[in-house]
Write a protein that holds these residues in place. Sequence first.
Motif, PDB file in Angstrom:
ATOM      1  N   ARG A  45       7.508   6.891   6.810  1.00  0.00           N
ATOM      2  CA  ARG A  45       7.892   7.013   8.222  1.00  0.00           C
ATOM      3  C   ARG A  45       7.365   8.316   8.819  1.00  0.00           C
ATOM      4  O   ARG A  45       6.889   8.343   9.972  1.00  0.00           O
ATOM      5  CB  ARG A  45       9.417   6.924   8.318  1.00  0.00           C
ATOM      6  N   TYR A  46       7.412   9.409   8.062  1.00  0.00           N
ATOM      7  CA  TYR A  46       6.917  10.694   8.549  1.00  0.00           C
ATOM      8  C   TYR A  46       5.411  10.635   8.790  1.00  0.00           C
ATOM      9  O   TYR A  46       4.916  11.141   9.802  1.00  0.00           O
ATOM     10  CB  TYR A  46       7.246  11.794   7.539  1.00  0.00           C
ATOM     11  N   LEU A  47       4.683  10.019   7.871  1.00  0.00           N
ATOM     12  CA  LEU A  47       3.231   9.909   8.040  1.00  0.00           C
ATOM     13  C   LEU A  47       2.884   9.146   9.311  1.00  0.00           C
ATOM     14  O   LEU A  47       1.967   9.521  10.055  1.00  0.00           O
ATOM     15  CB  LEU A  47       2.615   9.206   6.833  1.00  0.00           C
ATOM     16  N   VAL A  48       3.609   8.072   9.566  1.00  0.00           N
ATOM     17  CA  VAL A  48       3.307   7.240  10.726  1.00  0.00           C
ATOM     18  C   VAL A  48       3.709   7.931  12.026  1.00  0.00           C
ATOM     19  O   VAL A  48       2.917   8.009  12.974  1.00  0.00           O
ATOM     20  CB  VAL A  48       4.014   5.869  10.601  1.00  0.00           C
ATOM     21  N   LYS A  49       4.928   8.477  12.059  1.00  0.00           N
ATOM     22  CA  LYS A  49       5.462   8.969  13.326  1.00  0.00           C
ATOM     23  C   LYS A  49       5.109  10.415  13.627  1.00  0.00           C
ATOM     24  O   LYS A  49       5.013  10.804  14.794  1.00  0.00           O
ATOM     25  CB  LYS A  49       6.987   8.788  13.333  1.00  0.00           C
ATOM     26  N   GLN A  50       4.899  11.245  12.604  1.00  0.00           N
ATOM     27  CA  GLN A  50       4.634  12.659  12.836  1.00  0.00           C
ATOM     28  C   GLN A  50       3.172  13.038  12.607  1.00  0.00           C
ATOM     29  O   GLN A  50       2.686  13.989  13.214  1.00  0.00           O
ATOM     30  CB  GLN A  50       5.522  13.516  11.927  1.00  0.00           C
ATOM     31  N   VAL A  51       2.490  12.311  11.751  1.00  0.00           N
ATOM     32  CA  VAL A  51       1.091  12.649  11.444  1.00  0.00           C
ATOM     33  C   VAL A  51       0.127  11.703  12.145  1.00  0.00           C
ATOM     34  O   VAL A  51      -1.034  12.050  12.356  1.00  0.00           O
ATOM     35  CB  VAL A  51       0.852  12.644   9.921  1.00  0.00           C
ATOM     36  N   GLY A  52       0.608  10.521  12.525  1.00  0.00           N
ATOM     37  CA  GLY A  52      -0.252   9.561  13.198  1.00  0.00           C
ATOM     38  C   GLY A  52      -1.064   8.681  12.272  1.00  0.00           C
ATOM     39  O   GLY A  52      -2.083   8.119  12.683  1.00  0.00           O
ATOM     40  N   VAL A  53      -0.613   8.535  11.022  1.00  0.00           N
ATOM     41  CA  VAL A  53      -1.305   7.665  10.063  1.00  0.00           C
ATOM     42  C   VAL A  53      -0.972   6.213  10.389  1.00  0.00           C
ATOM     43  O   VAL A  53       0.179   5.869  10.669  1.00  0.00           O
ATOM     44  CB  VAL A  53      -0.887   8.014   8.620  1.00  0.00           C
ATOM     45  N   GLU A  54      -1.986   5.347  10.369  1.00  0.00           N
ATOM     46  CA  GLU A  54      -1.771   3.917  10.604  1.00  0.00           C
ATOM     47  C   GLU A  54      -0.866   3.363   9.514  1.00  0.00           C
ATOM     48  O   GLU A  54      -0.944   3.768   8.351  1.00  0.00           O
ATOM     49  CB  GLU A  54      -3.132   3.217  10.604  1.00  0.00           C
ATOM     50  N   LEU A  55       0.033   2.425   9.877  1.00  0.00           N
ATOM     51  CA  LEU A  55       1.055   1.961   8.948  1.00  0.00           C
ATOM     52  C   LEU A  55       0.454   1.419   7.660  1.00  0.00           C
ATOM     53  O   LEU A  55       0.944   1.733   6.567  1.00  0.00           O
ATOM     54  CB  LEU A  55       1.930   0.886   9.606  1.00  0.00           C
ATOM     55  N   GLY A  56      -0.598   0.620   7.754  1.00  0.00           N
ATOM     56  CA  GLY A  56      -1.190   0.074   6.541  1.00  0.00           C
ATOM     57  C   GLY A  56      -1.661   1.156   5.591  1.00  0.00           C
ATOM     58  O   GLY A  56      -1.450   1.072   4.376  1.00  0.00           O
ATOM     59  N   GLU A  57      -2.281   2.211   6.131  1.00  0.00           N
ATOM     60  CA  GLU A  57      -2.745   3.306   5.287  1.00  0.00           C
ATOM     61  C   GLU A  57      -1.570   4.070   4.694  1.00  0.00           C
ATOM     62  O   GLU A  57      -1.598   4.472   3.524  1.00  0.00           O
ATOM     63  CB  GLU A  57      -3.655   4.244   6.075  1.00  0.00           C
ATOM     64  N   ALA A  58      -0.513   4.281   5.477  1.00  0.00           N
ATOM     65  CA  ALA A  58       0.672   4.957   4.952  1.00  0.00           C
ATOM     66  C   ALA A  58       1.284   4.151   3.803  1.00  0.00           C
ATOM     67  O   ALA A  58       1.729   4.721   2.800  1.00  0.00           O
ATOM     68  CB  ALA A  58       1.693   5.176   6.062  1.00  0.00           C
ATOM     69  N   LEU A  59       1.306   2.823   3.948  1.00  0.00           N
ATOM     70  CA  LEU A  59       1.838   1.978   2.876  1.00  0.00           C
ATOM     71  C   LEU A  59       0.954   2.036   1.640  1.00  0.00           C
ATOM     72  O   LEU A  59       1.456   2.044   0.511  1.00  0.00           O
ATOM     73  CB  LEU A  59       1.979   0.538   3.368  1.00  0.00           C
ATOM     74  N   ARG A  60      -0.363   2.082   1.841  1.00  0.00           N
ATOM     75  CA  ARG A  60      -1.262   2.236   0.692  1.00  0.00           C
ATOM     76  C   ARG A  60      -1.013   3.564  -0.009  1.00  0.00           C
ATOM     77  O   ARG A  60      -1.074   3.655  -1.242  1.00  0.00           O
ATOM     78  CB  ARG A  60      -2.722   2.123   1.139  1.00  0.00           C
ATOM     79  N   MET A  61      -0.754   4.625   0.760  1.00  0.00           N
ATOM     80  CA  MET A  61      -0.491   5.936   0.165  1.00  0.00           C
ATOM     81  C   MET A  61       0.784   5.934  -0.672  1.00  0.00           C
ATOM     82  O   MET A  61       0.948   6.771  -1.564  1.00  0.00           O
ATOM     83  CB  MET A  61      -0.413   7.005   1.259  1.00  0.00           C
ATOM     84  N   ALA A  62       1.685   4.996  -0.378  1.00  0.00           N
ATOM     85  CA  ALA A  62       2.944   4.912  -1.116  1.00  0.00           C
ATOM     86  C   ALA A  62       2.915   3.895  -2.240  1.00  0.00           C
ATOM     87  O   ALA A  62       3.850   3.844  -3.050  1.00  0.00           O
ATOM     88  CB  ALA A  62       4.082   4.563  -0.154  1.00  0.00           C
ATOM     89  N   SER A  63       1.865   3.073  -2.311  1.00  0.00           N
ATOM     90  CA  SER A  63       1.860   2.003  -3.309  1.00  0.00           C
ATOM     91  C   SER A  63       0.500   1.822  -3.979  1.00  0.00           C
ATOM     92  O   SER A  63       0.350   2.068  -5.178  1.00  0.00           O
ATOM     93  CB  SER A  63       2.307   0.681  -2.666  1.00  0.00           C
ATOM     94  N   THR A  64      -0.502   1.424  -3.206  1.00  0.00           N
ATOM     95  CA  THR A  64      -1.801   1.091  -3.789  1.00  0.00           C
ATOM     96  C   THR A  64      -2.453   2.291  -4.457  1.00  0.00           C
ATOM     97  O   THR A  64      -2.956   2.198  -5.591  1.00  0.00           O
ATOM     98  CB  THR A  64      -2.732   0.531  -2.700  1.00  0.00           C
TER      99      THR A  64
END
Length: 381
Positions: A319-338
């Motif tokens: 959530r922080y990556l998406v809302k505070q850093v501006g990372v696209e949700l798919g990329e943020a999810l990859r950073m947490a899993s893939t």
Amino acid sequence: MTRFAIAGAEIFDGTKRRPLHAVVVDGARILDVVQESVLPGDLPVQRLPGGVLAPGFIDAQANGGGGVLLNDAPTADGVRTICDAHGRFGTTALLPTLITDSPAITAKAVASVKQAIANGTLGCLGLHLEGPFLSPERRGAHDASLIRTMTDADVDEILSLGIETLLITVSPERIAPAIIRRLVDGGAIVSLGHSNATYDQILTAVDAGARGVTHIFNAMSPMTHRAPGVVGGALDSGELWCGLIADGHHVHPAAIGIALRAKRQPGRIFLVTDAMSTVGSGQQTITLNGRTVWRRNGALELEDGTLAGSDLDMMSGVRYLVKQVGVELGEALRMASTYPAEFLKRPELGGIAAGARADLVHIDDDLKAKAIWRAGVRLDA
């Protein structure tokens, strides 16, 4: 084997979004991802109220959770409590992490993780030994009196542990490249951290087989224009994967954005929590190697203000990556899993596809975890 489908949410499979699709689970594995319209009429369906169904999060650095710190509770039950606590926040697999401690506590932690795995504890992938082979100058909250150099006997012991996924953080300026090579050849994953190393020392460690950097920017020599340090080496080396604590305290959002744009690939930056026992608990203070750690405004600090792990869960990191850093949700999810799955060499994790382990997280429109499936077993948040 229990076969069922999960439908009603948009599926993010680790690569792309797939609306109007369903995940078919057979026991602990994903059987297929199909259009909802072709699901057999007699197949049980767990229907979700919208949102996104994503690969379960993978945390390579979790010191504790649910009121339990691995250093203080090196037991199989303690490991299970940590895994279950983080499951409420979307984490389906993690490495219980031992902070620098005595040989006796280290031995107990190793035994507890091995027993937890033997017990079939859902969510326990292996073990992360963060120390004691670190730089005293960059020790952070680690107890200086317990930090030491690595001996050949230490290497022999580490390589005899018998844990499939074993991650060890070392400071490369204090360990010979030949030792790093021995560890890697023996099956350990070596990460560089709590280090005052030079850029050249980092590249030498990479040549010896080092694969990652532990919580980039924190407890390491910074990047300057004449001395790139650990940070510069981590970003410039395509071989290194970099853990990142995205909690608003450890790294400024601008620095995160710069690092994401600068990171040479194929190595990537991925999320870790560095979580302590406070996650999923009401604790306001904890004790680390006899020192009090205070829970203050979303951070954990020693009395002098030194950060001592984090109060972060993976869903909050996304959530922080998406809302505070501006990372696209798919990329943020990859950073947490893939990406952590790739770093840890666990190809059965980090994606939603036929043959993958059925580790999944359901996320609502507010980017909060509502349920997880670990090896096909559902746990509501």
